[in-house]
Design a protein around this motif. Structure first.
Motif, mmCIF file in Angstrom:
data_model
loop_
_atom_site.group_PDB
_atom_site.id
_atom_site.type_symbol
_atom_site.label_atom_id
_atom_site.label_comp_id
_atom_site.label_asym_id
_atom_site.label_seq_id
_atom_site.Cartn_x
_atom_site.Cartn_y
_atom_site.Cartn_z
ATOM 1 N N GLU A 1 60.753 -11.134 50.561
ATOM 2 C CA GLU A 1 60.034 -10.119 49.791
ATOM 3 C C GLU A 1 60.466 -10.181 48.331
ATOM 4 O O GLU A 1 61.611 -10.536 48.026
ATOM 5 C CB GLU A 1 60.315 -8.729 50.361
ATOM 6 N N SER A 2 59.556 -9.842 47.448
ATOM 7 C CA SER A 2 59.821 -9.990 46.014
ATOM 8 C C SER A 2 61.005 -9.156 45.546
ATOM 9 O O SER A 2 61.682 -9.507 44.581
ATOM 10 C CB SER A 2 58.573 -9.625 45.205
ATOM 11 N N GLU A 3 61.298 -8.010 46.228
ATOM 12 C CA GLU A 3 62.402 -7.162 45.808
ATOM 13 C C GLU A 3 63.703 -7.461 46.546
ATOM 14 O O GLU A 3 64.736 -6.854 46.263
ATOM 15 C CB GLU A 3 62.023 -5.687 46.012
ATOM 16 N N GLN A 4 63.639 -8.371 47.517
ATOM 17 C CA GLN A 4 64.867 -8.744 48.212
ATOM 18 C C GLN A 4 65.795 -9.513 47.273
ATOM 19 O O GLN A 4 65.343 -10.297 46.438
ATOM 20 C CB GLN A 4 64.566 -9.611 49.438
ATOM 21 N N THR A 5 67.093 -9.283 47.425
ATOM 22 C CA THR A 5 68.047 -10.034 46.618
ATOM 23 C C THR A 5 68.394 -11.347 47.306
ATOM 24 O O THR A 5 68.212 -11.490 48.530
ATOM 25 C CB THR A 5 69.342 -9.231 46.395
ATOM 26 N N ILE A 6 68.899 -12.281 46.525
ATOM 27 C CA ILE A 6 69.306 -13.582 47.071
ATOM 28 C C ILE A 6 70.401 -13.405 48.115
ATOM 29 O O ILE A 6 70.444 -14.094 49.134
ATOM 30 C CB ILE A 6 69.777 -14.509 45.937
#
Length: 468
Positions: free
Chosen positions: A209-214
Motif C-alpha cells: 500500500e502507498s502508505e505502508q513503510t518499507i
C-alpha cells in the motif's frame, strides 16, 4: 554489466543465434574490406552488444578499432564491456585519450575493475586520473579488495532504501536511481550507519500500500556475503538460493555493494574453464587461451608435459627389469599400450567425477572413504566387463588362451587400481591444500603406468610358470 538491449531486425529474426553471429562476422569483414563504412554501421545497428563484441573479436587486429569506431557512444560502452580483455587492451592503445576517457568512465565499476586488472599499472594510473571523482572512488574501492573475492566482483551501483520511507517515497527514489543502478529488482534497506537491516523485491514493493513503510514490507532475515568471501563460494550461494543478486557487507555489516547473477555466470564460466585447463595440465593464467601468443601457450603446457615425461621413465625401468619374460613371450609387449591406456582412461574418469564433486561441494571429506570404496567397486565392474571383452579380442588376435587370460586378468587389476587412485589422489591433495585438478593427473598417470605394467608382467610370469 549495464542493462542494455538492442533488438534484432525483423530481417534477421528467423536466424538462430549462431547463424546470426556467423553472418555478422562475415558480412562485417567483407564491408570493411570494401571500406563501406556506412554499410558496416547499418549492419551493426540491430545486433546485440554481445554479438557485436564477438564479431569484432573475430576481425583482424587492424580492423577491430575501425569497427568499434562505427558504434554510437552508448553502444560502444555496452560492446566494450563484452569484449575479451586482450581486445580491450588493444583498443585502448589505438584510441585517442578522450575516446578512452569517455568509454571507461561510463563502464560499470565492476567491469571497469576487471579491465584494470588486465592492464599495465602505468595505463591504469592514467585512466584512474581521467575518471570523474565518483567513478574513481567506486573503482578504487573495488581494486582495494583481493582478486577473486566478493569485494572485487561486486558493484556499488544499487538502490538503497530507509525503513521509515513509505512505498510512494521508495518508488520515487527508485525512478531517480534506476538509470545508474545495476538492478532495481532487489532493493536493500539500511540504517543511518549504512548497516544492512533488510531486503525486499520490486514485486513486494509495488504490491504494498502507498502508505505502508518499507520496514513493514521488507524481509529482515537477509542472506549476505562478506567482502573477503571467495567468488566461487558466492556463485554457489546464489545458485543454491536462486537469487538475482546478493548484498555484500564489510566486517561491521555495512552494505558496500551487491553481486548480480550476470557476474556470477561469468565467475562460474571462469572457474569451470580454469578447472578444465588445470585438469589437462594447461595453465590458462586467466587469458583467452585461443588468443594467447603461441610461444606463451607452449610455455604453459610444457611444465606438466615435462613432469609426465620424467615420471614415465619409471615405466621404462619396469619394462627393462622384466626383459626376461618379454623375451620368453614377445607377444606380451604388444598389449602393454592397451592396458596402460585403458587404465589411464578409467583413472581419468574417476578423478574427473571426484574433482567435480569437490569443486561443487557435493563431496566432503567425511565421505572420502565411501567414495574411494565406491570407485574401487566401480573399477572392478568395469575391469570384469572390459577384461572379458579384451580376453576374447586378444585370443582372436594371437590365438593363445594363455596370453589372453593374462591380458584379461591384468585389465581387471589395473582398472581397480586406476579407479582407486583416481578417487583417492584428488581427495588427498585437497586435504593437503594442493589443487586436486592440477596435482592428480601426473600422479594418476605414473601410478597406472608403472604399477600397471608391473602387475601385468608379474602376473604373466606366474601364470606361465604354472603352465610350463
Amino acid at each position: 554489466m549495464t542493462e542494455q538491449s538492442f533488438p534484432l531486425a525483423a530481417a534477421v529474426a528467423p536466424l538462430s543465434r549462431q547463424e546470426l553471429r556467423e553472418l555478422v562476422r562475415s558480412q562485417l569483414k567483407a564491408l570493411l574490406d570494401q571500406e563501406n563504412f556506412q554499410g558496416a554501421k547499418a549492419l551493426l545497428v540491430p545486433v546485440q552488444p554481445a554479438d557485436i563484441a564477438e564479431a569484432i573479436e573475430g576481425l583482424p587486429e587492424a580492423m577491430q578499432a575501425i569497427a568499434f569506431r562505427l558504434l554510437s557512444k552508448d553502444e560502444a560502452i555496452a560492446v566494450y564491456e563484452n569484449l575479451d580483455s586482450s581486445v580491450q587492451q588493444t583498443l585502448i592503445e589505438d584510441f585517442k585519450r578522450q575516446d578512452v576517457k569517455d568509454i571507461v568512465d561510463k563502464m560499470s565499476p565492476d567491469d571497469r575493475a576487471r579491465l584494470f586488472e588486465e592492464l599495465p599499472a602505468k595505463v591504469v594510473r592514467r585512466l584512474l586520473a581521467d575518471l570523474s571523482p565518483e567513478e574513481r572512488e567506486a573503482t578504487a574501492l573495488l581494486l582495494g579488495y583481493r582478486a577473486g573475492t566478493a569485494g572485487r566482483i561486486m558493484t556499488p551501483e544499487y538502490v538503497r532504501l530507509r525503513e521509515n520511507w513509505t512505498q510512494a517515497q521508495a518508488l520515487d527514489h527508485i525512478r531517480n536511481r534506476a538509470a545508474i543502478s545495476e538492478t532495481v529488482y532487489y532493493l536493500f534497506v539500511t540504517d543511518e550507519a549504512r548497516r544492512l537491516t533488510g531486503i525486499l523485491s520490486l514485486r513486494q514493493l509495488v504490491m504494498g500500500e502507498s502508505e505502508q513503510t518499507i520496514g513493514e514490507i521488507m524481509t529482515r532475515e537477509v542472506v549476505s556475503v562478506q567482502t573477503d568471501m571467495d567468488q566461487e563460494e558466492v556463485a554457489q550461494l546464489i545458485q543454491r538460493y536462486d537469487f538475482l543478486a546478493v548484498p555484500v557487507v564489510d566486517t561491521e555489516q555495512r552494505l558496500v555493494g551487491i553481486i548480480t547473477v550476470d557476474d556470477v555466470i561469468d565467475v562460474l564460466e571462469e572457474e569451470a574453464t580454469e578447472d578444465i585447463y588445470t585438469l589437462g595440465g594447461v595453465q590458462s593464467g586467466g587469458d583467452n587461451y585461443f588468443q594467447t601468443n603461441l610461444l606463451a601457450v607452449a610455455r604453459k603446457r610444457v611444465v606438466w608435459l615435462s613432469v609426465l615425461l620424467v615420471t614415465n621413465t619409471a615405466t621404462t625401468w619396469v619394462i627393462r627389469s622384466q626383459e626376461a619374460i618379454l623375451e620368453q613371450v614377445v607377444v606380451l609387449a604388444a598389449f602393454i599400450p592397451l592396458l596402460i591406456d585403458s587404465g589411464g582412461n578409467v583413472g581419468a574418469q574417476s578423478s574427473t567425477v571426484v574433482i567435480r564433486g569437490i569443486n561443487t561441494s557435493d563431496l566432503d571429506m567425511k565421505r572420502a572413504f565411501n567414495v574411494i570404496q565406491r570407485e574401487a567397486i566401480a573399477g572392478a565392474f568395469l575391469g570384469i566387463m572390459l577384461g572379458a571383452l579384451v580376453t576374447v579380442w586378444a585370443y582372436l588376435l594371437q590365438g593363445s588362451w594363455e596370453v589372453s587370460i593374462i591380458v584379461g586378468l591384468s585389465l581387471v587389476a589395473i582398472s581397480i587400481l586406476a579407479s582407486t587412485a583416481g578417487a583417492a589422489l584428488p581427495l588427498l591433495f585437497s586435504v593437503l591444500g594442493f589443487d586436486p585438478a592440477l596435482m592428480s593427473a601426473p600422479f594418476i598417470t605414473t601410478i597406472v603406468d608403472v604399477l600397471g605394467v608391473l602387475i601385468y608382467l608379474n602376473l604373466a610370469r606366474h601364470i606361465l610358470a604354472l603352465n610350463s
